[in-house]
Design a protein around this motif. Structure first.
Motif, PDB file in Angstrom:
ATOM      1  N   ARG A  53       0.869  -0.873  -0.184  1.00  0.00           N
ATOM      2  CA  ARG A  53       0.290  -0.203  -0.103  1.00  0.00           C
ATOM      3  C   ARG A  53       0.976   1.055  -0.797  1.00  0.00           C
ATOM      4  N   ASP A  54       1.739   1.122   0.584  1.00  0.00           N
ATOM      5  CA  ASP A  54       2.885   2.357   1.018  1.00  0.00           C
ATOM      6  C   ASP A  54       3.099   2.304  -0.196  1.00  0.00           C
ATOM      7  N   ARG A  55       3.579   1.531  -1.157  1.00  0.00           N
ATOM      8  CA  ARG A  55       4.350   1.794  -2.230  1.00  0.00           C
ATOM      9  C   ARG A  55       3.371   2.512  -3.653  1.00  0.00           C
ATOM     10  N   MET A  56       1.852   1.667  -3.494  1.00  0.00           N
ATOM     11  CA  MET A  56       1.107   2.298  -4.430  1.00  0.00           C
ATOM     12  C   MET A  56       0.277   3.857  -3.683  1.00  0.00           C
ATOM     13  N   CYS A  57       0.564   4.143  -2.634  1.00  0.00           N
ATOM     14  CA  CYS A  57       0.063   5.259  -1.455  1.00  0.00           C
ATOM     15  C   CYS A  57       0.312   6.482  -1.634  1.00  0.00           C
ATOM     16  N   ASP A  58       0.106   7.550  -1.166  1.00  0.00           N
ATOM     17  CA  ASP A  58       0.676   8.424  -0.305  1.00  0.00           C
ATOM     18  C   ASP A  58      -0.557   8.771   0.999  1.00  0.00           C
ATOM     19  N   SER A  59       0.073  10.035   1.478  1.00  0.00           N
ATOM     20  CA  SER A  59      -0.415   9.959   3.136  1.00  0.00           C
ATOM     21  C   SER A  59      -1.632  10.345   2.684  1.00  0.00           C
ATOM     22  N   ARG A  60      -1.918  10.986   1.878  1.00  0.00           N
ATOM     23  CA  ARG A  60      -3.712  12.136   1.673  1.00  0.00           C
ATOM     24  C   ARG A  60      -4.506  11.223   2.454  1.00  0.00           C
ATOM     25  N   PRO A  61      -5.254  10.061   1.605  1.00  0.00           N
ATOM     26  CA  PRO A  61      -4.456   9.086   1.196  1.00  0.00           C
ATOM     27  C   PRO A  61      -4.938   9.199  -0.564  1.00  0.00           C
ATOM     28  N   ALA A  62      -3.631   8.620  -1.911  1.00  0.00           N
ATOM     29  CA  ALA A  62      -4.417   8.898  -2.537  1.00  0.00           C
ATOM     30  C   ALA A  62      -3.827   7.985  -3.530  1.00  0.00           C
ATOM     31  N   ILE A  63      -3.779   7.666  -4.652  1.00  0.00           N
ATOM     32  CA  ILE A  63      -2.939   6.740  -5.775  1.00  0.00           C
ATOM     33  C   ILE A  63      -1.641   7.904  -6.123  1.00  0.00           C
ATOM     34  N   ARG A  64      -0.587   7.354  -5.621  1.00  0.00           N
ATOM     35  CA  ARG A  64       0.616   7.850  -6.315  1.00  0.00           C
ATOM     36  C   ARG A  64       1.213   8.462  -7.154  1.00  0.00           C
ATOM     37  N   ARG A  65       1.537  10.021  -7.687  1.00  0.00           N
ATOM     38  CA  ARG A  65       1.706  10.133  -8.712  1.00  0.00           C
ATOM     39  C   ARG A  65       2.425   9.344  -9.178  1.00  0.00           C
ATOM     40  N   HIS A  66       3.580   8.414  -9.275  1.00  0.00           N
ATOM     41  CA  HIS A  66       4.143   7.811 -10.559  1.00  0.00           C
ATOM     42  C   HIS A  66       3.285   6.781 -10.185  1.00  0.00           C
ATOM     43  N   MET A  67       1.731   6.546 -10.365  1.00  0.00           N
ATOM     44  CA  MET A  67       1.634   5.166 -10.365  1.00  0.00           C
ATOM     45  C   MET A  67       0.360   5.209 -11.176  1.00  0.00           C
ATOM     46  N   ASN A  68      -0.346   4.195 -12.175  1.00  0.00           N
ATOM     47  CA  ASN A  68      -1.586   4.647 -12.854  1.00  0.00           C
ATOM     48  C   ASN A  68      -2.308   3.034 -12.120  1.00  0.00           C
ATOM     49  N   VAL A  69      -3.339   3.931 -12.309  1.00  0.00           N
ATOM     50  CA  VAL A  69      -4.141   2.207 -11.671  1.00  0.00           C
ATOM     51  C   VAL A  69      -5.360   2.902 -13.406  1.00  0.00           C
ATOM     52  N   PHE A  70      -5.860   1.967 -13.662  1.00  0.00           N
ATOM     53  CA  PHE A  70      -6.730   1.618 -14.368  1.00  0.00           C
ATOM     54  C   PHE A  70      -7.519   0.426 -14.590  1.00  0.00           C
TER      55      PHE A  70
END
Length: 97
Positions: A53-70
């Motif tokens: 989760r920490d690799r995919m999401c930031d603390s806002r929480p939201a999907i990290r900028r460098h990750m894309n989920v489709f």
């Protein structure tokens, strides 16, 4: 399992990128797990491979900028709903100069 939980749980398919496979030995490219939102799917992945989760999401929480989920060809957020059998593609952003 009660009737309520049997009705509310369905499985989706997560397609993981090579970078996550490399960081989490034993994680396959294709994972089937119960989830009705992208957030639930990521929580499920994190339960299987702590730290994902920490690799995919930031603390806002939201999907990290460098990750894309489709989902169904559209960029998704944590709140995006998932129908039974949906394939979710997780990709890393590519940048360069």
């Amino acid at each position: 399992m009660s009737n309520n939980s049997a009705r509310s749980v369905h499985h989706v398919i997560a397609r993981l990128p090579g970078v996550l496979i490399d960081l989490f030995p034993g994680a396959p490219r294709r994972v089937e797990l119960p989830a009705s939102t992208v957030k639930e799917m990521i929580d499920g992945l994190d339960a299987l491979w702590p730290g994902m989760r920490d690799r995919m999401c930031d603390s806002r929480p939201a999907i990290r900028r460098h990750m894309n989920v489709f989902v169904d060809g559209e960029k998704a957020t944590l709140e995006t709903g998932l129908a039974p059998g949906t394939e979710v593609f997780i990709l890393t952003a590519i940048s360069g100069g």
